[in-house]
Design a protein around this motif. Structure first.
Motif, PDB file in Angstrom:
ATOM      1  N   ILE A 164      10.559  -3.887  -1.244  1.00  0.00           N
ATOM      2  CA  ILE A 164      10.076  -3.926  -2.629  1.00  0.00           C
ATOM      3  C   ILE A 164       8.770  -4.709  -2.709  1.00  0.00           C
ATOM      4  O   ILE A 164       7.804  -4.279  -3.356  1.00  0.00           O
ATOM      5  N   ALA A 165       8.716  -5.856  -2.044  1.00  0.00           N
ATOM      6  CA  ALA A 165       7.504  -6.679  -2.057  1.00  0.00           C
ATOM      7  C   ALA A 165       6.322  -5.930  -1.433  1.00  0.00           C
ATOM      8  O   ALA A 165       5.202  -5.973  -1.953  1.00  0.00           O
ATOM      9  N   LEU A 166       6.571  -5.227  -0.325  1.00  0.00           N
ATOM     10  CA  LEU A 166       5.504  -4.467   0.325  1.00  0.00           C
ATOM     11  C   LEU A 166       5.021  -3.322  -0.560  1.00  0.00           C
ATOM     12  O   LEU A 166       3.812  -3.067  -0.660  1.00  0.00           O
ATOM     13  N   GLU A 167       5.950  -2.628  -1.206  1.00  0.00           N
ATOM     14  CA  GLU A 167       5.549  -1.546  -2.108  1.00  0.00           C
ATOM     15  C   GLU A 167       4.781  -2.084  -3.306  1.00  0.00           C
ATOM     16  O   GLU A 167       3.795  -1.490  -3.731  1.00  0.00           O
ATOM     17  N   ASN A 168       5.227  -3.211  -3.862  1.00  0.00           N
ATOM     18  CA  ASN A 168       4.511  -3.817  -4.985  1.00  0.00           C
ATOM     19  C   ASN A 168       3.099  -4.218  -4.581  1.00  0.00           C
ATOM     20  O   ASN A 168       2.152  -4.027  -5.342  1.00  0.00           O
ATOM     21  N   ALA A 169       2.952  -4.761  -3.384  1.00  0.00           N
ATOM     22  CA  ALA A 169       1.627  -5.135  -2.887  1.00  0.00           C
ATOM     23  C   ALA A 169       0.741  -3.900  -2.748  1.00  0.00           C
ATOM     24  O   ALA A 169      -0.446  -3.930  -3.104  1.00  0.00           O
ATOM     25  N   GLN A 170       1.306  -2.810  -2.269  1.00  0.00           N
ATOM     26  CA  GLN A 170       0.545  -1.567  -2.124  1.00  0.00           C
ATOM     27  C   GLN A 170       0.149  -1.014  -3.491  1.00  0.00           C
ATOM     28  O   GLN A 170      -0.982  -0.562  -3.677  1.00  0.00           O
ATOM     29  N   LEU A 171       1.071  -1.060  -4.449  1.00  0.00           N
ATOM     30  CA  LEU A 171       0.756  -0.598  -5.804  1.00  0.00           C
ATOM     31  C   LEU A 171      -0.326  -1.457  -6.445  1.00  0.00           C
ATOM     32  O   LEU A 171      -1.211  -0.939  -7.143  1.00  0.00           O
ATOM     33  N   LEU A 172      -0.273  -2.756  -6.230  1.00  0.00           N
ATOM     34  CA  LEU A 172      -1.297  -3.653  -6.758  1.00  0.00           C
ATOM     35  C   LEU A 172      -2.650  -3.332  -6.138  1.00  0.00           C
ATOM     36  O   LEU A 172      -3.672  -3.287  -6.836  1.00  0.00           O
ATOM     37  N   LYS A 173      -2.664  -3.079  -4.841  1.00  0.00           N
ATOM     38  CA  LYS A 173      -3.909  -2.725  -4.152  1.00  0.00           C
ATOM     39  C   LYS A 173      -4.505  -1.443  -4.751  1.00  0.00           C
ATOM     40  O   LYS A 173      -5.707  -1.376  -5.019  1.00  0.00           O
ATOM     41  N   ILE A 174      -3.667  -0.447  -4.976  1.00  0.00           N
ATOM     42  CA  ILE A 174      -4.127   0.815  -5.564  1.00  0.00           C
ATOM     43  C   ILE A 174      -4.651   0.582  -6.982  1.00  0.00           C
ATOM     44  O   ILE A 174      -5.700   1.104  -7.366  1.00  0.00           O
ATOM     45  N   SER A 175      -3.935  -0.214  -7.753  1.00  0.00           N
ATOM     46  CA  SER A 175      -4.339  -0.509  -9.124  1.00  0.00           C
ATOM     47  C   SER A 175      -5.684  -1.230  -9.164  1.00  0.00           C
ATOM     48  O   SER A 175      -6.555  -0.894  -9.979  1.00  0.00           O
ATOM     49  N   LEU A 176      -5.859  -2.208  -8.302  1.00  0.00           N
ATOM     50  CA  LEU A 176      -7.133  -2.939  -8.254  1.00  0.00           C
ATOM     51  C   LEU A 176      -8.272  -2.029  -7.820  1.00  0.00           C
ATOM     52  O   LEU A 176      -9.389  -2.130  -8.340  1.00  0.00           O
ATOM     53  N   GLU A 177      -7.997  -1.139  -6.880  1.00  0.00           N
ATOM     54  CA  GLU A 177      -9.015  -0.187  -6.428  1.00  0.00           C
ATOM     55  C   GLU A 177      -9.407   0.754  -7.569  1.00  0.00           C
ATOM     56  O   GLU A 177     -10.593   1.045  -7.769  1.00  0.00           O
ATOM     57  N   ARG A 178      -8.415   1.237  -8.318  1.00  0.00           N
ATOM     58  CA  ARG A 178      -8.697   2.100  -9.475  1.00  0.00           C
ATOM     59  C   ARG A 178      -9.531   1.371 -10.529  1.00  0.00           C
ATOM     60  O   ARG A 178     -10.460   1.932 -11.099  1.00  0.00           O
ATOM     61  N   GLU A 179      -9.146   0.127 -10.781  1.00  0.00           N
ATOM     62  CA  GLU A 179      -9.872  -0.679 -11.765  1.00  0.00           C
ATOM     63  C   GLU A 179     -11.322  -0.891 -11.326  1.00  0.00           C
ATOM     64  O   GLU A 179     -12.248  -0.784 -12.133  1.00  0.00           O
ATOM     65  N   ARG A 180     -11.520  -1.171 -10.048  1.00  0.00           N
ATOM     66  CA  ARG A 180     -12.876  -1.346  -9.518  1.00  0.00           C
ATOM     67  C   ARG A 180     -13.683  -0.060  -9.669  1.00  0.00           C
ATOM     68  O   ARG A 180     -14.837  -0.071 -10.090  1.00  0.00           O
ATOM     69  N   MET A 181     -13.051   1.068  -9.379  1.00  0.00           N
ATOM     70  CA  MET A 181     -13.720   2.362  -9.490  1.00  0.00           C
ATOM     71  C   MET A 181     -14.094   2.662 -10.941  1.00  0.00           C
ATOM     72  O   MET A 181     -15.195   3.149 -11.218  1.00  0.00           O
ATOM     73  N   GLU A 182     -13.195   2.361 -11.873  1.00  0.00           N
ATOM     74  CA  GLU A 182     -13.486   2.564 -13.297  1.00  0.00           C
ATOM     75  C   GLU A 182     -14.680   1.726 -13.735  1.00  0.00           C
ATOM     76  O   GLU A 182     -15.540   2.207 -14.485  1.00  0.00           O
ATOM     77  N   LYS A 183     -14.751   0.479 -13.283  1.00  0.00           N
ATOM     78  CA  LYS A 183     -15.881  -0.387 -13.633  1.00  0.00           C
ATOM     79  C   LYS A 183     -17.177   0.172 -13.062  1.00  0.00           C
ATOM     80  O   LYS A 183     -18.214   0.168 -13.727  1.00  0.00           O
TER      81      LYS A 183
END
Length: 185
Positions: free
Chosen positions: A125-144
């Motif tokens: 669960i922790a590893l999946e959450n970390a991966q989801l956070l990484k994807i979310s941050l990447e998306r946010e960076r791309m949107e900016k």
């Protein structure tokens, strides 16, 4: 945590790397760097593949009577029993394996196995959450970055229709302006 609670001699976590389609040792407890090098060079892929194919916990109660009797000979630690627990993603894919070894034969009782499986679930669960956070941050960076690009592009275009002698120039609103004009007020 597993070394303290279930009193294992040593523990390590292997994470599956999709890029190289192989396991890498990601964390360990009660092993030194030389022993980690031995583990990396060991033929543990047989056990990895067994767990990978079955997606089930694998317990060896008496390692001396198993096909893996010589697996830990190079380590300076006595191994009597051994457990490997898969870390399963929410999709059911193996993302890693939690290994634990005890010096005692028949060292893993059902409570120990349940705890190892609980640790493996929490780690997954922790590893999946970390991966989801990484994807979310990447998306946010791309949107900016896209927002900045839109702003730069908007500033490069003239705000008013250019005036030219002997020429009529017609312009239409940008798609963004048309979208805004359709919205109810």
């Amino acid at each position: 945590m597993s070394t303290e609670v279930i009193e294992s001699t040593f523990t390590w976590l292997e994470l599956y790397d999709d890029m190289i389609q192989s396991f890498k040792i990601g964390a360990y407890k009660n092993l030194d760097d030389d022993e980690i090098m031995i583990l990396r060079n060991m033929k543990r892929s047989i056990i990895n593949n067994l767990i990978l194919s079955t997606k089930k916990t694998y317990i060896i109660n008496d390692i001396s009577k198993s096909d893996f009797a010589n697996l830990f000979d190079e380590l300076d630690k006595k191994v009597g029993s051994f457990a490997g627990v898969p870390l399963l993603s929410t999709k059911g894919d193996i993302i890693g394996i939690l290994y634990s070894a005890k010096s005692a034969i028949l060292g893993f009782d059902p409570d120990d196995v349940n705890l190892l499986e609980a640790y493996a679930s929490q780690a997954a669960i922790a590893l999946e959450n970390a991966q989801l956070l990484k994807i979310s941050l990447e998306r946010e960076r791309m949107e900016k970055e896209l927002q900045i690009a839109r702003e730069v592009q908007r500033r490069l275009l003239p705000h008013d229709t250019p005036k030219m002698k002997n020429c009529l120039l017609y312009t239409s609103p940008s798609p963004r302006d048309r979208t805004r004009s359709r919205m109810p007020s």
